[in-house]
Structure formats: C-alpha cells, structure tokens
Design an enzyme around this catalytic site. Sequence first.
Site, short mmCIF file in Angstrom:
data_model
loop_
_atom_site.label_atom_id
_atom_site.label_comp_id
_atom_site.label_asym_id
_atom_site.label_seq_id
_atom_site.Cartn_x
_atom_site.Cartn_y
_atom_site.Cartn_z
N ASP A 158 0.84 -1.18 0.00
CA ASP A 158 0.00 0.00 0.00
C ASP A 158 0.88 1.24 0.00
OD1 ASP A 158 -2.41 1.24 -0.12
OD2 ASP A 158 -2.77 1.20 2.05
N TYR A 160 1.26 5.63 -0.59
CA TYR A 160 0.78 6.80 0.16
C TYR A 160 0.88 7.98 -0.80
CZ TYR A 160 0.58 9.64 4.54
OH TYR A 160 0.24 10.48 5.58
N HIS A 165 -4.14 14.03 0.52
CA HIS A 165 -4.40 13.24 1.73
C HIS A 165 -3.21 13.34 2.68
CE1 HIS A 165 -5.44 9.89 4.38
NE2 HIS A 165 -4.26 9.35 4.12
N ARG A 174 0.52 17.47 12.69
CA ARG A 174 1.79 18.17 12.92
C ARG A 174 1.73 19.64 12.55
NH1 ARG A 174 3.18 13.44 10.44
NH2 ARG A 174 3.24 14.53 8.45
N GLU A 234 -10.56 4.24 3.47
CA GLU A 234 -9.56 4.92 2.65
C GLU A 234 -9.89 4.63 1.19
OE1 GLU A 234 -5.51 4.19 3.97
OE2 GLU A 234 -5.77 5.75 5.48
N GLU A 236 -9.05 4.31 -2.42
CA GLU A 236 -7.82 4.07 -3.17
C GLU A 236 -8.10 3.40 -4.51
OE1 GLU A 236 -4.52 2.36 -1.13
OE2 GLU A 236 -5.21 2.98 0.87
N ASP A 268 -9.26 0.65 1.89
CA ASP A 268 -8.30 0.20 2.90
C ASP A 268 -8.85 0.59 4.28
OD1 ASP A 268 -5.93 -0.77 4.00
OD2 ASP A 268 -4.96 1.19 3.87
N ARG A 272 -8.47 4.00 13.25
CA ARG A 272 -7.54 5.12 13.49
C ARG A 272 -6.98 5.13 14.90
NH1 ARG A 272 -6.12 6.23 8.48
NH2 ARG A 272 -7.91 6.77 7.18
N GLN A 275 -4.34 2.37 15.04
CA GLN A 275 -3.20 2.79 14.23
C GLN A 275 -2.35 3.84 14.95
OE1 GLN A 275 -4.51 4.29 10.43
NE2 GLN A 275 -2.45 4.80 9.74
N TYR A 279 1.68 2.58 15.58
CA TYR A 279 2.42 2.71 14.32
C TYR A 279 3.87 3.19 14.45
CZ TYR A 279 2.46 7.79 13.59
OH TYR A 279 2.72 9.13 13.68
N LYS A 288 -4.84 -1.82 10.26
CA LYS A 288 -5.14 -2.00 8.83
C LYS A 288 -5.41 -3.45 8.44
CE LYS A 288 -3.77 2.22 7.25
NZ LYS A 288 -4.55 3.09 6.36
N THR A 292 -9.38 -5.39 3.81
CA THR A 292 -9.24 -4.48 2.68
C THR A 292 -10.21 -4.98 1.61
OG1 THR A 292 -6.88 -4.21 3.17
CG2 THR A 292 -7.62 -3.53 0.97
N THR A 387 -4.56 6.72 -0.08
CA THR A 387 -5.83 7.43 -0.06
C THR A 387 -5.81 8.62 -1.01
OG1 THR A 387 -5.96 6.83 2.25
CG2 THR A 387 -7.54 8.46 1.47
N GLU A 402 -10.07 12.88 7.49
CA GLU A 402 -9.95 14.23 6.94
C GLU A 402 -11.29 14.97 6.99
OE1 GLU A 402 -7.55 13.89 2.99
OE2 GLU A 402 -8.02 11.87 3.69
#
Lengths: 457, 457
Positions: A158, A160, A165, A174, A234, A236, A268, A272, A275, A279, A288, A292, A387, A402
């Site tokens: 997978d 990114y 996204h 952040r 997600e 995708e 996917d 959250r 994760q 992670y 995850k 899927t 995503t 999001e």
Amino acid sequence: MASPSKFDPNHLGKNTWVPNIEPGSDFSIYNLPFGIVSTKSDPAPHVAAAIGSHILDLKVFFTHPEGPYHRPFPSFHEFDGFEALLLDVFSQPTLNAFAALGRAVRSKVRNTLQQLLVAQTPYPSVLRDNMPLRAAALLEDSEVTAMHLPMTIGDYTDFYAGYYHAHAVGTLFRGPDAALQPNYLHMPIGYHGRSSSIVVSDTPIRRPVGQVAHVGEDGKQIVSTGPTRKLDIELELGCFIASENRMGDSVDVDSAAKYVFGYVLLNDWSARDVQAWEYVPLGPFNGKNFATTISPWVVLAEAMEPYRTVPGHELDRKSLQPYLCEANTENVLDINLRVYLQTTAGVTTPITRTNSRYLIWSFPQMIAHHTLGGCPLRTGDLLGSGTISGPDGSYESGSLLEVTENGKKPLKLVQTGTRTFLEDGDTVIIRGFAGADWSRVGFGPCRGKIIGPSLKK
Amino acid sequence: MASPSKFDPNHLGKNTWVPNIEPGSDFSIYNLPFGIVSTKSDPAPHVAAAIGSHILDLKVFFTHPEGPYHRPFPSFHEFDGFEALLLDVFSQPTLNAFAALGRAVRSKVRNTLQQLLVAQTPYPSVLRDNMPLRAAALLEDSEVTAMHLPMTIGDYTDFYAGYYHAHAVGTLFRGPDAALQPNYLHMPIGYHGRSSSIVVSDTPIRRPVGQVAHVGEDGKQIVSTGPTRKLDIELELGCFIASENRMGDSVDVDSAAKYVFGYVLLNDWSARDVQAWEYVPLGPFNGKNFATTISPWVVLAEAMEPYRTVPGHELDRKSLQPYLCEANTENVLDINLRVYLQTTAGVTTPITRTNSRYLIWSFPQMIAHHTLGGCPLRTGDLLGSGTISGPDGSYESGSLLEVTENGKKPLKLVQTGTRTFLEDGDTVIIRGFAGADWSRVGFGPCRGKIIGPSLKK
C-alpha cells in the site's frame, strides 16, 4: 489474428448488440473488464467479462460445442491458435493465468472479444447470431450467484501517493508547516500490507477489536483493549501486477507500465485509534490488517489507456531521482471517484467526489521504486495507491479522518444523523469511472457493510 | 498407532542406528526436522526429514514397494491408516499440506518415524533391516542436490520482540531515556514484511540499490541513489503457522501454541541507510524487502517443547492487557544462537553469541496480538521474532548496527581487517541449537553471501 478494430471513444451510440445496455453503464464495450464468477449453471469459480448488464461467461464460451475451441471461428474472429490455452486459462478460479500470458496476448483476446460484441458485426455473427452459443455464454448479471477475489494475491503493498491526503493528515497531526515528511516528495512512500485479509466487494466487515491508548485526567497514559471507536475508510485505486521481475533486478520506470495487468477500486479500512497507538516506529499493523475490500472486476490497463493525464499536483522533475523520471508526463489516470455512506435506514449520503489524478506518483513510478533494490514482483501482486483526496478537504477527502478532522467536526448525513467515524450497520460504497455515456469505463461498486465486533464471553 | 515411545533427553548414547551420527549434530533423533529436497535420483522438490548426516527421503519411503503404503508395517510402526494421505503429502514441493494435517497427526507421524530410527528397535526392523527400502530412502546428505523453501509463504510478518535490540537501537538514535517507545512494553510491535523475497539458506544476496539522504556541508539535505553502504544482518527466529483462523476471529493466547508448525533461523537483511530515510511514517520498505534468508529445515514445535523457559527480561504481567497474559510463564524458547562472518579469504569471525530467551514476547503472544482484530493467519505464514540481542552489546548483539554503533566502532575481524557493515563477498552464517551432545535440536546453517550490486549501464 486480424488487425483489431479500433473504437472511437467519441463515437455516438451504444456500439454493442448486447441488449439492455444503458448510457453511463460502467461496463461499456470500451471497458470489457474481467472477473471471477459463480453462476447458477456453474458454481465453480471461473472467468467472465462484463458488458452492460450482462456477462460473457468465458469458460462456457470456450468449452461450448459451438465455441471457438470446438468450432474455430472465421479468420476475422479467431484467437490465433490460443483456443486450447484460453479454454484452460478461463476455466481457472483466478485471473492469474490470464494475466501471466503477457500484454500482447491479453490485448488480442480482448480486442477479438470486442469485435464479437460490436454493433457493426456483419451477419451472421459467430456469437450474436449463433443462438445456442449466445444463450449459454451471454448471461444476464442476475445469473451470477457470486463474485470472487479476481486474483490470488501474493504480496499486497500500500502506497501513500495521494498528495492532498498526506498533506491534510500531516496538517492535522503536525500543523501546516510540517505537513509533509522530508522524504515525501522524493519517493513513493509505501508499506507492506496484509494479503490474507483482502476481500471482494460485498463481504461484511467486522469491526475490529484493538489495543488503544489515551491520556487520562491525571495526565497518565491509559491502555485498553476493545472495539475500535474510529473505524474509517480509505478511498484508493488498486493495481494488479501481470509480469514478474527476477529477484535482484529492478524495473525501469519507462518499462514499468508493461508490468500492469489492470485496476480495481480499493477500500483500505482503517482503525484510526489502533493505528495511532501502534504505528511508531514500524508503521500500521492491526489498524489496517483486519480487512481491505476491492471491486470484483479488473479493468485492464488497455481500457484505461485513453484516460492518462498529468497529476493534479505536479512534482518538480528537476529534483526527482533519475530512476523516478518518466518520459511520459501524462502518467496518472483520470478516474472520477465517489464515496457514499448508506445507513441501515437505506438513506445514502455522498461523502466524497474526487479524482485519481490527485495521486502524485504514478503506478509505473511505484513499480520502479518498489523494485529499485531488486524486490521481486509476482503475477497477482496488488499495489494500493494510497488514499486519494482532492485539494478541497470539505468534499474531496478520501477518508473520514480528513472529512471530520479526526472526529472533531461531525459529518451531517442526508435527512438525519451525523457521523464522525463509521457505525455498525453502515455501508460504504466506492464508485469510479472514466469517460461518459456510451463509452464509460467503470469499475462497478466496491462495497462493504460494517457488522458488530466479535466479543468474547 | 501404538503409544509413541518417549525419549529421555538425558539418555546417554546416540540413540539411533543411523550410521555416522556425531555428538553435537543439529539433527539428533530428538529433532527430526522436515524440509524440501531435490536429490540425485529425484530432482522434483519433495519432503525429507534430517537425521545426523543423513536424510530420510519421505517421498521414496512412502512410494517404495517395501514402504508402509504398499506393504503395511506391523502395528507398532503403523501410520494409522494415513499411508495414502502421507504418500501424497510427502510428494508435494512444500510442507504446507503436512502442516495443515494438524498437530495430532503430525506428532504421530514424527513419533512413528522416531521409533523406526531408534537404536533399540528390535530385529527385524522394517526400515533398518529392510535393505532395499533403507538403501532407497535413507540417503547421505551428499545425495541432496538442493534444498528449497520449505513452505509456500502467504504473508510474512516481522515482529520486534527482541527487548535488548529495541533498547540498544533506541538508545543509539534517541538516547537511553527515550530508548523504548511508549507502546513497546504493551504489545508485540510488528510490521508486514515481503514474502516474495524470502529465500532459502545459501541463496546469494545481491547488495541492493536504494535511495538515501544525508546532510551536506552547507546543512542542506542531499538525496541520492546508489548501492547501500550500510548492509546489515538481523538475527531472528522464524515461526511457521500450521492452522488457519477464520477472518474476524481472534486466537486466544493460551490456544495459540496449537497454531505453530515449527521454527527456522531467519536473517532479515537490512539496508540501514535506505531504511533510515524511508521509514517515517509507514515503516521499513525497500530497506528490508530485497531479501530475507531462512534455514531450510523446519524444526517442529514438538521438538522444541522441552526447551521452554522464562524470558530473559520479564514483562510486568500486571500491566499487560488480558489478551496477552499467558498461563504458561515459560513461554519463550531456550535456543543458543550464533552469528559468524566469513570473508572471501575463508577466515571466520564469531560476531554474536546470544539466546532466544531474550525475546520479550512469545510466539503465542504474537499470534494473539496479530489476530486480535480478526486478521486471518494461513498455513505457511511466517512470523519473524525481531532481532535477538542479549544485554551485553559487545558480543551478544544480533545486528552490526548495534555491534558497531551504526558504523562508529568498527568490528575487528579474526587475523586481519575490520567491518562496520557487510562488504561484497562476505558470508554470514547463523546457527542455532538447543540441548547438547546426542540430544541436540538444531537448525543447520542459515547462510548467505553478499554479491555486488546490479548497476545499470
């Protein structure tokens, strides 16, 4: 095989004699995706192609006494002596053998099938006007009792590659100044996913139990285990690999398109809260690997060829490493993508309206990067795009993370109710298509309904 | 099947009539590991068991006119009516079918084979004293022309359960106060690895090309692509899964041992410079997916049963989530582990001397965690333990990253030369064993030689 007829995507009319096809069907004659079906008359999983509201059962087609294996077709419609091979390939329970034939053979087979289905085919046509063969092989989709995973998937990777996204999620956690990690614009970031939990559309999705952590009132970290409270989607694209590279050998980015078999829609599913806790430092795991979902029909690379475009956010090619510089700048796909949420009351809310051109890396770039160190790809391997979100977060976002800013801004549903993340009973439907009207190339739904968690005693 | 004879690991003597067995052989009669061989007389990959410097070719054994399928053995040595099934299972090119038989059947088969090989077997023994069968099925290991991957591996998961490794690496990059991430003592951290690049011992390992970054003299980040300069090893145990759990169902930690087929040694080759640049936020990718080597013989869980012990660093059970609390506190394996580096000059330097009891999480705990959210495990899936290091970093470390403190303190080789990371031509050999002398249960070598990178034009 005679030179394949070229179809003009702008040609007016439905362009096939197959009855009941509607404008806007995902499965126009320009598409002809392949999938694995069980039918009322043959429950053993085998290969079919989709056309409008019908399927062409390719196992029946090749095994039938009037079919091209037992009674070779006239030269314009022939299969180049591959009839015995195709009879075997289309009787298999996956598309791996078909994919492994190579693009030249696959394209010829697809073109010949299109010739058999095209409206202009002269009388007497070997399929349209041969009633025993047509009745046996051309089935209404209501004859399909089950769709199966189209490929045996060795490894699932997978990526990114959804720029907006990555930017939105980075901003959320952040702040805008550190939204993208330093490596993000230099390589297609990806991770190895879990192939054993990839399921086909309409498989129910059980809400996973997981370990999570939060900070208590006294400022201390509290760890607990229970059903996820942040079950997300997600949006995708999935890309199936046709050809293998030898271990130790890399694939050149300008040759990488040849390794692509075709595309599916991919959801996917993500927990959250699980994760977020697990992670660091090795990436997503139980957040995850519980499920899927992919759409069942593989849209071949050839069908998507007219829908190449430049990325919605272009990379600075001067700063790219040479192994990622493609000669073709129209390297991503122009696929319209939609996500809908349907409640148990049957009310459907559109959530997302975006396009796959918002991927910053193409699948050839992902393949070149994946094989840079010699990692072998195998027939049936699946690459997820990451995503896909557009620049407008409010209705172009491919995840609820999001849309709701990690649950802080609930989404208002049509009629009544709100969602931060998914609730038990919710059904998520992804749709995707390129083109329009009689020449639409679409995927059919990628759908999954959430069922309650499995709780011990 | 008659009650299996119990072997006393402390019994003196070699305990088998198979000739030329040496004390300290990895393949004592207490072991009897299974693998996939090609032999001079049968190049098609098939199943054998190892005993001393011999193999018992199980395909030959069951297909031979004097073997148990065609001429049933006396009741003490019978295979419970499974002869036809075992003939098929042992003719396969992988151990998946054998693993899927379930632990009860596997144990009976192994016990019966041990009875046939034990020194005390009375005259006339159906194998020892049947010269045509013995000559055909009991082969010197020089008759083996190739060893193959023992299983078809669906998914490969690599954990991070080596406490002292995690602590040492964390100290190296974040200092001793932040050595362990906040989640580390709460769950077995792991990531999905790449199954397509898992190779069997003695497969050459090509130095991977990768994208790396460093900070230039002006303080700016410089990105480049080239052969890794920090090629490293990771000393691990691998655990093969025998049984499947249904998607959506978790495996209870106290039932999880039943899902284990057996163990191998595992070298998770790593390109540290590639890994450092790529791993945020989704974990290792090209830094790991170019190759993983495993030893060829699968030591069955039953053979390791006498070598359970408490972890070298025990977790505080009170702070553990209930799904990770095992009733059995002797939950890790007491396997002595060694790593050697051999130069092209043929000089061998011992690098590492440690033990698998320094794993902080057991394989049952890893299985319980992996399936917590319902992720399905399948027969043939491989779990890596994570790098195993002991508390003394100077000679108990399972990676050169630790031994040389990320290249800052070169390792002095025997006779001449030093190493920070691996050079082309270096051969790395991992060995592992439990027990001693005539009852040793070992793996045989897990070995790989570094060859130069593949460079384009």
